[in-house]
Structures are given as structure tokens and as C-alpha cells.
Design an enzyme around this catalytic site. Structure first.
Site, PDB file in Angstrom:
ATOM      1  N   LEU A  68       0.831  -1.208   0.000  1.00  0.00           N
ATOM      2  CA  LEU A  68       0.000   0.000   0.000  1.00  0.00           C
ATOM      3  C   LEU A  68       0.866   1.259   0.000  1.00  0.00           C
ATOM      4  O   LEU A  68       2.054   1.204   0.309  1.00  0.00           O
ATOM      5  CB  LEU A  68      -0.911  -0.029   1.232  1.00  0.00           C
ATOM      6  CG  LEU A  68      -1.898  -1.199   1.273  1.00  0.00           C
ATOM      7  CD1 LEU A  68      -2.653  -1.241   2.587  1.00  0.00           C
ATOM      8  CD2 LEU A  68      -2.859  -1.131   0.089  1.00  0.00           C
ATOM      9  N   PRO A  69       0.252   2.415  -0.335  1.00  0.00           N
ATOM     10  CA  PRO A  69       1.068   3.619  -0.477  1.00  0.00           C
ATOM     11  C   PRO A  69       1.779   4.077   0.802  1.00  0.00           C
ATOM     12  O   PRO A  69       2.968   4.388   0.760  1.00  0.00           O
ATOM     13  CB  PRO A  69       0.052   4.686  -0.927  1.00  0.00           C
ATOM     14  CG  PRO A  69      -1.073   3.919  -1.534  1.00  0.00           C
ATOM     15  CD  PRO A  69      -1.134   2.620  -0.793  1.00  0.00           C
ATOM     16  N   THR A  77       6.266   0.729   1.981  1.00  0.00           N
ATOM     17  CA  THR A  77       7.281   1.547   2.656  1.00  0.00           C
ATOM     18  C   THR A  77       6.559   2.520   3.577  1.00  0.00           C
ATOM     19  O   THR A  77       5.823   3.399   3.099  1.00  0.00           O
ATOM     20  CB  THR A  77       8.113   2.345   1.623  1.00  0.00           C
ATOM     21  OG1 THR A  77       8.698   1.434   0.700  1.00  0.00           O
ATOM     22  CG2 THR A  77       9.207   3.146   2.311  1.00  0.00           C
ATOM     23  N   LYS A 121      15.135   0.520   4.569  1.00  0.00           N
ATOM     24  CA  LYS A 121      14.536   1.020   3.329  1.00  0.00           C
ATOM     25  C   LYS A 121      14.679   2.543   3.188  1.00  0.00           C
ATOM     26  O   LYS A 121      14.999   3.051   2.113  1.00  0.00           O
ATOM     27  CB  LYS A 121      13.055   0.598   3.306  1.00  0.00           C
ATOM     28  CG  LYS A 121      12.235   1.188   2.192  1.00  0.00           C
ATOM     29  CD  LYS A 121      12.625   0.678   0.824  1.00  0.00           C
ATOM     30  CE  LYS A 121      11.859   1.427  -0.255  1.00  0.00           C
ATOM     31  NZ  LYS A 121      12.306   1.097  -1.587  1.00  0.00           N
ATOM     32  N   LYS A 138       7.469  11.152  -0.086  1.00  0.00           N
ATOM     33  CA  LYS A 138       7.040  10.519   1.179  1.00  0.00           C
ATOM     34  C   LYS A 138       8.240   9.853   1.867  1.00  0.00           C
ATOM     35  O   LYS A 138       8.463  10.034   3.063  1.00  0.00           O
ATOM     36  CB  LYS A 138       5.964   9.474   0.892  1.00  0.00           C
ATOM     37  CG  LYS A 138       5.555   8.643   2.101  1.00  0.00           C
ATOM     38  CD  LYS A 138       4.938   7.302   1.713  1.00  0.00           C
ATOM     39  CE  LYS A 138       5.936   6.364   1.113  1.00  0.00           C
ATOM     40  NZ  LYS A 138       5.493   4.997   0.920  1.00  0.00           N
TER      41      LYS A 138
HETATM   42  P1  NAD Z   1       0.615   2.496  -6.336  1.00  0.00           P
HETATM   43  O1  NAD Z   1      -0.057   3.766  -5.958  1.00  0.00           O
HETATM   44  O2  NAD Z   1       0.845   2.169  -7.766  1.00  0.00           O
HETATM   45  O3  NAD Z   1      -0.180   1.239  -5.699  1.00  0.00           O
HETATM   46  C1  NAD Z   1      -0.809   1.269  -4.455  1.00  0.00           C
HETATM   47  C2  NAD Z   1      -2.140   0.571  -4.635  1.00  0.00           C
HETATM   48  O4  NAD Z   1      -2.771   0.442  -3.359  1.00  0.00           O
HETATM   49  C3  NAD Z   1      -3.116   1.356  -5.525  1.00  0.00           C
HETATM   50  O5  NAD Z   1      -3.544   0.527  -6.603  1.00  0.00           O
HETATM   51  C4  NAD Z   1      -4.280   1.711  -4.586  1.00  0.00           C
HETATM   52  O6  NAD Z   1      -5.542   1.719  -5.228  1.00  0.00           O
HETATM   53  C5  NAD Z   1      -4.155   0.600  -3.569  1.00  0.00           C
HETATM   54  N1  NAD Z   1      -4.796   0.899  -2.283  1.00  0.00           N
HETATM   55  C6  NAD Z   1      -4.692   2.007  -1.516  1.00  0.00           C
HETATM   56  N2  NAD Z   1      -5.415   1.850  -0.371  1.00  0.00           N
HETATM   57  C7  NAD Z   1      -5.960   0.609  -0.441  1.00  0.00           C
HETATM   58  C8  NAD Z   1      -6.799  -0.142   0.423  1.00  0.00           C
HETATM   59  N3  NAD Z   1      -7.219   0.354   1.593  1.00  0.00           N
HETATM   60  N4  NAD Z   1      -7.172  -1.377   0.039  1.00  0.00           N
HETATM   61  C9  NAD Z   1      -6.764  -1.900  -1.146  1.00  0.00           C
HETATM   62  N5  NAD Z   1      -5.945  -1.234  -2.001  1.00  0.00           N
HETATM   63  C10 NAD Z   1      -5.568  -0.002  -1.648  1.00  0.00           C
HETATM   64  O7  NAD Z   1       2.008   2.485  -5.517  1.00  0.00           O
HETATM   65  P2  NAD Z   1       3.252   1.526  -5.753  1.00  0.00           P
HETATM   66  O8  NAD Z   1       4.230   2.209  -6.631  1.00  0.00           O
HETATM   67  O9  NAD Z   1       2.787   0.156  -6.081  1.00  0.00           O
HETATM   68  O10 NAD Z   1       3.889   1.569  -4.287  1.00  0.00           O
HETATM   69  C11 NAD Z   1       3.356   0.801  -3.229  1.00  0.00           C
HETATM   70  C12 NAD Z   1       4.351   0.844  -2.081  1.00  0.00           C
HETATM   71  O11 NAD Z   1       5.612   0.320  -2.533  1.00  0.00           O
HETATM   72  C13 NAD Z   1       4.640   2.250  -1.543  1.00  0.00           C
HETATM   73  O12 NAD Z   1       4.747   2.203  -0.148  1.00  0.00           O
HETATM   74  C14 NAD Z   1       5.961   2.616  -2.211  1.00  0.00           C
HETATM   75  O13 NAD Z   1       6.689   3.570  -1.442  1.00  0.00           O
HETATM   76  C15 NAD Z   1       6.649   1.264  -2.282  1.00  0.00           C
HETATM   77  N6  NAD Z   1       7.639   1.095  -3.342  1.00  0.00           N
HETATM   78  C16 NAD Z   1       7.377   1.466  -4.625  1.00  0.00           C
HETATM   79  C17 NAD Z   1       8.349   1.265  -5.614  1.00  0.00           C
HETATM   80  C18 NAD Z   1       8.099   1.649  -7.058  1.00  0.00           C
HETATM   81  O14 NAD Z   1       9.073   1.620  -7.850  1.00  0.00           O
HETATM   82  N7  NAD Z   1       6.886   1.971  -7.449  1.00  0.00           N
HETATM   83  C19 NAD Z   1       9.581   0.685  -5.287  1.00  0.00           C
HETATM   84  C20 NAD Z   1       9.806   0.286  -3.976  1.00  0.00           C
HETATM   85  C21 NAD Z   1       8.822   0.493  -3.014  1.00  0.00           C
END
Ligand code: NAD
Length: 298
Positions: free
Chosen positions: A65-66, A100, A175, A250
Site C-alpha cells: 500500500l502507499p 514503505t 529502506k 514521502k
Molecule cells: P501504487 O499507488 O501504484 O499502488 C498502491 C495501490 O494500493 C493502488 O492501486 C491503490 O488503489 C491501492 N490501495 C490504496 N489503499 C488501499 C486499500 N485500503 N485497500 C486496497 N488497495 C488499496 O504504488 P506503488 O508504486 O505500487 O507503491 C506501493 C508501495 O511500494 C509504496 O509504499 C511505495 O513507497 C513502495 N515502493 C514502490 C516502488 C516503485 O518503484 N513503485 C519501489 C519500492 C517500493
């Protein structure tokens, strides 16, 4: 067959969940966005209409999740997943949070899980969307040795490197250290590339030279910020997909809060935080973080 609930099928969670499906697990996904659900169905996954349905009678819950507020509201409280699991899941399923988030929130969620007898680990990742798709992520894990050992077979499907950093919250500390460094490297590499371009160099040639010289780093090897230098990067796709500027901002906020709390000087981290905030104000929060190179446009 082991049943897994996967909550959060976004840029990272979507491909991670797909790899679990490919490995033969029965995965039920849930996301708030209909598009994310239909993409997961197309990849062979099952989907649920609610979190409650998704976690019904599962062996493992994985979340991606975000931010911390989403993780807290998913797991804690009367309506939360932990409450649901303690009431309806006598076999005490394993919970893996890959988001994260603040180390303190991971510790709070971990303590609630432990009090209910639910094995829980914080397991944030590095490797980006390409690593998520290829199953080559690095996991930085916090939690008890028993829970980590239980989680390893599932993490090994989604990643290549699994590091046990320490007790609950330790994965999150590792992280934010990594991502503060990544933010600095991306801004520094963009600055160097812009200097070369403005002095007549081909960015592909300059990237090749620096990657084999003392300036070499992960950004130059895997995630070049100049469009066209690497065909598979977000830069070559209009900075779409990848790791959003808002998520990097963030993570920098998390790093700076931890720096203040521990009395650590992080001057370059603070500068990177300001650069990404300036960039967000100009270009919004949804482009990939490599778009920071646009800040150096005249
Ligand atoms: P994203 O916004 O693409 O995906 C997050 C998903 O969570 C969205 O589809 C959203 O609809 C869903 N969501 C939010 N609240 C929800 C809930 N209550 N129930 C169900 N679904 C819910 O973000 P992302 O890029 O996939 O990142 C996710 C996490 O991974 C973050 O914490 C980010 O910091 C971390 N991260 C991302 C990357 C990257 O390259 N994108 C790399 C490493 C870590």
C-alpha cells in the site's frame, strides 16, 4: 494449496501478486481501483469485492500500500484484518507488509499482531517495477526469526535477495536509508547528465562512460533519467509507471523525520527533499521520480 490474499495491486503489488500466481499459489487480490483488479484477473488471479472477502480462510496476507495510514487502517481496529484473522482464522496466518512506511507504524502494527499471536513482518522492497515484474526484488525484513523463516518461501518467489535487518521496524529503517541515497543519486546523476548534454555530449555515450568510471551507480546501470537512453525505463515512456515523485517525497519525509528523531545530520537528504518538493510543485506528484531531471531544464 496455500491461499494468499494480496492487498494493493498497484505498480508494485500487481506484478508481485502475478508472480505468486505464476508460482502456483491460489492468490486472491483486492484493490480499490477497478483497473488494478481487472488487470490481475487477466493475469489469472482471483479477485474479491472487499478486504474481508479477500482474507477469508487464507494462509498468508501480503499488502503493498502507499503509506502508513493505509497500512494502519487495513490491519488495526475493530474492523481491521487482524481482528478478522483472530476471529476467523484459527491457524494464525502469516502477514507480510511490503509497503514503505514509518518504522514506528511498522512496530505498532507488529506489536498488535504479536499480541494476537499472528506472525508479522515488515518487508519493504527495492528494485522498482522492473524488479517486481522480474521477481528480482530485494526485501529488507524486520520481525522475529520464526516469522521471517515462515515468509521466506513466498518472498523468494517475488525477490532475489532477502535481508533480515532486525526486529519489527528494522526493514523500514533499512529502506529509508536506501531510498534517501537513491533520491540523492538520481538528482546527482541527472545534474551530471544535464551538464554533459548542455556541453554537447550524447547522453547515451556519457552514461556509458560514467557507468564504467568512478561515477558509476544503479541509476546509470538500470534507470537512466534521459528519454531514449534505455528503452524500458519510465523516462522512455513519458515518465509513466515506475516510482512516483509523490512516493519518493514521502520516503524522504520518513528519512528526515528519523534523522531528526535520532539527531543524525543529513544535509544531502534535506537538499534532495527540497528538490523533489520543488519538482512536485512544478510537475505534480504522479510522474516517475527520474523526471527530477526536468528541474534542470533551462
Ligand atoms: P501504487 O499507488 O501504484 O499502488 C498502491 C495501490 O494500493 C493502488 O492501486 C491503490 O488503489 C491501492 N490501495 C490504496 N489503499 C488501499 C486499500 N485500503 N485497500 C486496497 N488497495 C488499496 O504504488 P506503488 O508504486 O505500487 O507503491 C506501493 C508501495 O511500494 C509504496 O509504499 C511505495 O513507497 C513502495 N515502493 C514502490 C516502488 C516503485 O518503484 N513503485 C519501489 C519500492 C517500493
Amino acid at each position: 494449496m496455500t491461499k494468499i490474499a494480496f492487498i494493493g495491486l498497484g505498480n508494485m503489488g500487481g506484478p508481485m501478486a502475478r508472480n505468486l500466481v505464476t508460482a502456483g499459489y491460489d492468490v486472491c487480490g483486492f484493490d480499490l481501483m477497478p483497473d488494478a483488479l481487472s488487470q490481475f484477473e487477466q493475469a489469472g488471479g482471483r479477485t474479491a469485492d472487499s478486504v474481508t472477502d479477500a482474507v477469508n480462510d487464507v494462509d498468508v496476507v501480503v499488502s503493498m500500500l502507499p503509506a502508513g495510514k493505509h497500512v494502519k487502517s487495513l490491519y488495526l481496529g475493530e474492523e481491521g484484518v487482524f481482528s478478522r484473522l483472530s476471529e476467523h482464522c484459527p491457524k494464525h496466518c502469516l502477514v507480510i507488509d511490503c509497503s514503505t512506511i514509518e518504522a514506528d507504524v511498522a512496530r505498532e502494527v507488529g506489536a498488535d499482531a504479536t499480541a494476537r499471536g499472528i506472525p508479522f513482518i515488515d518487508a519493504p522492497v527495492s528494485g522498482g517495477t522492473a524488479g517486481a515484474a522480474a521477481g528480482t526484488l530485494t526485501f529488507m525484513v524486520g520481525g522475529s526469526q520464526v516469522a521471517v523463516d515462515q515468509a521466506k518461501p513466498f518472498l523468494a518467489v517475488m525477490g532475489q535477495n532477502i535481508f533480515h535487518a532486525g526486529e519489527a521496524g528494522a526493514g523500514q529503517v533499512a529502506k529509508i536509508c536506501n531510498n534517501m541515497l537513491l533520491a540523492i543519486l538520481m538528482a546527482g546523476t541527472s545534474e551530471a547528465l544535464k551538464l554533459g548534454i548542455n556541453n554537447g555530449l550524447d547522453p547515451a555515450v556519457l552514461s556509458e562512460i560514467m557507468s564504467k568510471s568512478s561515477g558509476g551507480n544503479w541509476v546509470l546501470d538500470k534507470y537512466n533519467p534521459v528519454p531514449g537512453v534505455m528503452p524500458q525505463t519510465p523516462a522512455s515512456n513519458g515518465y509513466q509507471g515506475g516510482f512516483m515523485v509523490g512516493l519518493m517525497a514521502k520516503d524522504l519525509g520518513l528519512a528526515l523525520n528519523s534523522a531528526k528523531a535520532s539527531g543524525t545530520a543529513t544535509p544531502l537528504g534535506s537538499l534532495a527533499d527540497n528538490l523533489y518538493r520543488m519538482h512536485s510543485a512544478r510537475s505534480g506528484t504522479t510522474l516517475d521520480f527520474s523526471s527530477i531531471i526536468k528541474l534542470y531544464d533551462a
